[in-house]
Design a protein around this motif. Structure first.
Motif, short mmCIF file in Angstrom:
data_model
loop_
_atom_site.label_atom_id
_atom_site.label_comp_id
_atom_site.label_asym_id
_atom_site.label_seq_id
_atom_site.Cartn_x
_atom_site.Cartn_y
_atom_site.Cartn_z
N SER A 19 0.83 -1.22 0.00
CA SER A 19 0.00 0.00 0.00
C SER A 19 0.86 1.26 0.00
CB SER A 19 -0.88 0.04 1.25
OG SER A 19 -1.80 -1.02 1.25
N ILE A 20 0.39 2.28 -0.70
CA ILE A 20 1.07 3.57 -0.69
C ILE A 20 1.11 4.12 0.74
CG2 ILE A 20 0.93 5.96 -1.51
CD1 ILE A 20 -0.17 4.87 -4.17
N GLN A 40 -9.63 -1.50 7.66
CA GLN A 40 -11.01 -1.63 7.19
C GLN A 40 -11.42 -3.09 7.24
OE1 GLN A 40 -11.70 -1.26 3.08
NE2 GLN A 40 -13.92 -1.22 3.31
N CYS A 63 -12.20 1.24 10.61
CA CYS A 63 -12.86 2.40 10.03
C CYS A 63 -13.30 2.09 8.61
CB CYS A 63 -11.93 3.61 10.03
SG CYS A 63 -12.73 5.07 9.34
N ASP A 64 -14.60 2.10 8.41
CA ASP A 64 -15.16 2.08 7.06
C ASP A 64 -15.75 3.47 6.86
OD1 ASP A 64 -16.87 1.98 4.87
OD2 ASP A 64 -17.34 -0.14 5.20
N VAL A 65 -15.20 4.22 5.93
CA VAL A 65 -15.59 5.63 5.78
C VAL A 65 -17.05 5.81 5.34
CG1 VAL A 65 -13.25 6.51 5.45
CG2 VAL A 65 -14.60 5.77 3.45
N ALA A 91 -5.36 7.58 2.36
CA ALA A 91 -4.97 6.83 1.15
C ALA A 91 -6.05 5.79 0.86
CB ALA A 91 -3.61 6.18 1.36
N LEU A 143 -4.12 11.10 -1.55
CA LEU A 143 -3.48 10.55 -2.75
C LEU A 143 -4.40 10.68 -3.94
CD1 LEU A 143 -0.66 9.21 -2.73
CD2 LEU A 143 -1.69 9.24 -0.47
N THR A 144 -3.85 11.17 -5.05
CA THR A 144 -4.64 11.29 -6.26
C THR A 144 -3.86 10.73 -7.44
OG1 THR A 144 -5.94 12.84 -7.61
CG2 THR A 144 -3.89 13.69 -6.66
N LYS A 162 -11.44 11.70 -8.48
CA LYS A 162 -10.13 12.29 -8.14
C LYS A 162 -10.11 13.78 -8.49
CE LYS A 162 -7.75 8.70 -6.53
NZ LYS A 162 -7.61 8.54 -5.06
N ALA A 188 0.35 10.32 -7.45
CA ALA A 188 1.37 9.27 -7.63
C ALA A 188 1.25 8.63 -9.00
CB ALA A 188 1.20 8.21 -6.55
N PRO A 190 1.49 5.27 -11.46
CA PRO A 190 0.88 3.96 -11.21
C PRO A 190 1.82 3.01 -10.46
CG PRO A 190 1.46 4.20 -13.53
CD PRO A 190 1.65 5.54 -12.90
N ILE A 191 1.26 2.32 -9.45
CA ILE A 191 2.00 1.35 -8.64
C ILE A 191 1.11 0.13 -8.48
CG2 ILE A 191 3.05 0.90 -6.38
CD1 ILE A 191 3.38 3.93 -6.02
N THR A 193 -0.69 -2.10 -6.65
CA THR A 193 -1.24 -2.35 -5.31
C THR A 193 -2.55 -3.11 -5.47
OG1 THR A 193 -2.53 -0.33 -5.35
CG2 THR A 193 -0.30 -0.16 -4.44
N ALA A 195 -5.59 -2.03 -4.75
CA ALA A 195 -6.59 -1.16 -5.40
C ALA A 195 -6.35 -1.07 -6.91
CB ALA A 195 -6.58 0.22 -4.76
O1 0WD Z 1 -1.27 3.25 -8.91
C1 0WD Z 1 -1.71 3.40 -7.77
N1 0WD Z 1 -1.76 2.39 -6.92
C2 0WD Z 1 -2.18 4.75 -7.35
C3 0WD Z 1 -2.98 4.90 -6.25
C4 0WD Z 1 -1.76 5.91 -8.16
C5 0WD Z 1 -2.24 7.17 -7.65
C6 0WD Z 1 -3.06 7.25 -6.56
N2 0WD Z 1 -3.43 6.12 -5.88
C7 0WD Z 1 -4.30 6.28 -4.71
C8 0WD Z 1 -5.53 5.42 -4.65
O2 0WD Z 1 -6.56 5.90 -5.49
C9 0WD Z 1 -5.89 5.58 -3.18
O3 0WD Z 1 -6.53 6.82 -2.95
O4 0WD Z 1 -3.60 5.95 -3.54
C10 0WD Z 1 -4.52 5.61 -2.52
C11 0WD Z 1 -4.07 4.31 -1.86
O5 0WD Z 1 -4.25 3.26 -2.78
P1 0WD Z 1 -3.25 2.02 -2.96
O6 0WD Z 1 -2.16 2.10 -2.00
O7 0WD Z 1 -2.95 1.94 -4.40
O8 0WD Z 1 -4.21 0.77 -2.69
P2 0WD Z 1 -4.48 -0.22 -1.46
O9 0WD Z 1 -3.22 -0.74 -0.89
O10 0WD Z 1 -5.46 -1.24 -1.98
O11 0WD Z 1 -5.19 0.69 -0.39
C12 0WD Z 1 -6.43 1.31 -0.58
C13 0WD Z 1 -7.30 1.04 0.61
C14 0WD Z 1 -8.21 -0.16 0.60
O12 0WD Z 1 -7.72 -1.30 0.27
P3 0WD Z 1 -8.68 -2.32 -0.59
O13 0WD Z 1 -7.77 -2.71 -1.70
O14 0WD Z 1 -8.99 -3.38 0.39
O15 0WD Z 1 -9.91 -1.61 -1.11
O16 0WD Z 1 -8.33 1.94 0.80
C15 0WD Z 1 -9.10 1.44 1.87
C16 0WD Z 1 -8.83 -0.01 1.99
O17 0WD Z 1 -8.02 -0.29 3.07
N3 0WD Z 1 -10.52 1.56 1.68
C17 0WD Z 1 -11.33 1.97 2.66
N4 0WD Z 1 -11.06 2.38 3.91
C18 0WD Z 1 -12.09 2.72 4.67
N5 0WD Z 1 -13.36 2.67 4.26
C19 0WD Z 1 -12.62 1.89 2.14
C20 0WD Z 1 -13.67 2.27 3.00
N6 0WD Z 1 -14.95 2.21 2.64
N7 0WD Z 1 -12.56 1.44 0.86
C21 0WD Z 1 -11.28 1.24 0.58
#
Ligand code: 0WD
Length: 254
Positions: A19-20, A40, A63-65, A91, A143-144, A162, A188, A190-191, A193, A195
């Motif tokens: 995760s970022i 979450q 926390c679920d937002v 994030a 993060l956007t 975003k 950021a 692309p990485i 992860t 998501a």
């Molecule tokens: O390329 C990428 N990975 C990029 C990510 C490029 C630019 C920006 N970002 C952003 C994402 O849009 C996000 O805002 O960075 C942020 C972090 O994302 P991440 O690190 O890429 O992804 P991840 O490690 O999956 O973390 C995001 C987490 C969720 O994980 P999962 O994959 O289980 O959905 O956001 C959390 C959750 O832990 N999340 C929530 N937390 C609370 N309530 C909820 C929620 N309802 N939904 C998702």
């Protein structure tokens, strides 16, 4: 010592060690910050707890937002465990995987609302709570992604969310600036992860960035973390309302 010694921060959005949010947490911890994490749901709790332990961080609960009571609860627990807050890392993003593929025009009202609530409004929701704990000023970071600025294949409704998130950074920065609370975003590159794996053709996007970014490579969560330290520490004390690209320069060519 360290650039962030004495600073207390809440980190929201660690899902695993890719995760970022985890990259930012490691960098802040390396500079002496004291951290608290949310998770979450129960499955992620098991992943977040050992990661928190690695950084001697508190775990302040589920926390679920989409559930405001859980937001209130983790901020109360943060106040109890850290005695206040100096920075916040948001994030968090979500959209139905079916709509991170194909055409934006096919977005449903239901997923549009859900994507906006989790990926955009949640930052404002946590800012409301964090403001009360940041009695001596502070720094909030979200993060956007470049898909907010330009059309990107498959990013669809997330790009629209975003764009709204980036606008909300500016409105929050204006509201909270008089309290010396700064609000910024890192855009950021692309990485790979959890998501990101929901986005159609993501491997192709990574490859495209590698071939076309000025630095001819993609970025790591540690590199986003190092940029995060600038915003979260006093190094960035005169910077607010900013959207800062950490993308190996892709935004100047893409
Ligand atoms: O390329 C990428 N990975 C990029 C990510 C490029 C630019 C920006 N970002 C952003 C994402 O849009 C996000 O805002 O960075 C942020 C972090 O994302 P991440 O690190 O890429 O992804 P991840 O490690 O999956 O973390 C995001 C987490 C969720 O994980 P999962 O994959 O289980 O959905 O956001 C959390 C959750 O832990 N999340 C929530 N937390 C609370 N309530 C909820 C929620 N309802 N939904 C998702």
């Amino acid at each position: 010592g360290g650039l962030m010694s004495g600073k207390r921060g809440l980190v929201m959005g660690v899902a695993n060690n890719r995760s970022i949010a985890w990259g930012i947490a490691k960098a802040a911890h390396a500079q002496g910050a004291k951290l608290a994490f949310t998770y979450q749901g129960e499955p992620l709790k098991k992943r977040v707890e050992p990661l928190a332990a690695e950084l001697d961080a508190a775990v302040v609960g589920h926390c679920d937002v989409t559930d405001p009571a859980t937001i209130d609860a983790v901020f109360e627990e943060t106040q109890r465990q850290l005695g206040g807050l100096d920075f916040l890392v948001h994030a968090i993003a979500f959209s139905d995987k079916n709509e991170l593929d194909g055409r934006y025009v096919d977005t449903t009202a239901d997923n549009f609302s859900k994507t906006m609530l989790i990926s955009c409004y949640s930052f404002t929701a946590v800012a409301q709570r964090a403001e009360k704990l940041m009695t001596e000023g502070g720094s909030m970071l979200t993060l956007t992604y470049y898909g907010a600025e330009k059309w990107m294949p498959h990013y669809n409704v997330m790009g629209v969310a975003k764009a709204a998130l980036e606008a909300s950074v500016r409105y929050l920065a204006a509201d909270l600036g008089p309290k010396n609370i700064r609000v910024n975003a890192i855009s950021a590159g692309p990485i790979k992860t959890l998501a990101a794996s929901g986005i159609g053709d993501f491997r192709y996007i990574l490859k495209w960035n590698e071939l076309n970014a000025p630095l001819r490579r993609t970025v790591t969560v540690d590199e986003v973390g190092d940029a995060g330290v600038y915003f979260l520490s006093d190094l960035g004390r005169a910077v607010t309302g900013e959207v800062h690209h950490v993308d190996a320069g892709y935004h100047i060519v893409g």
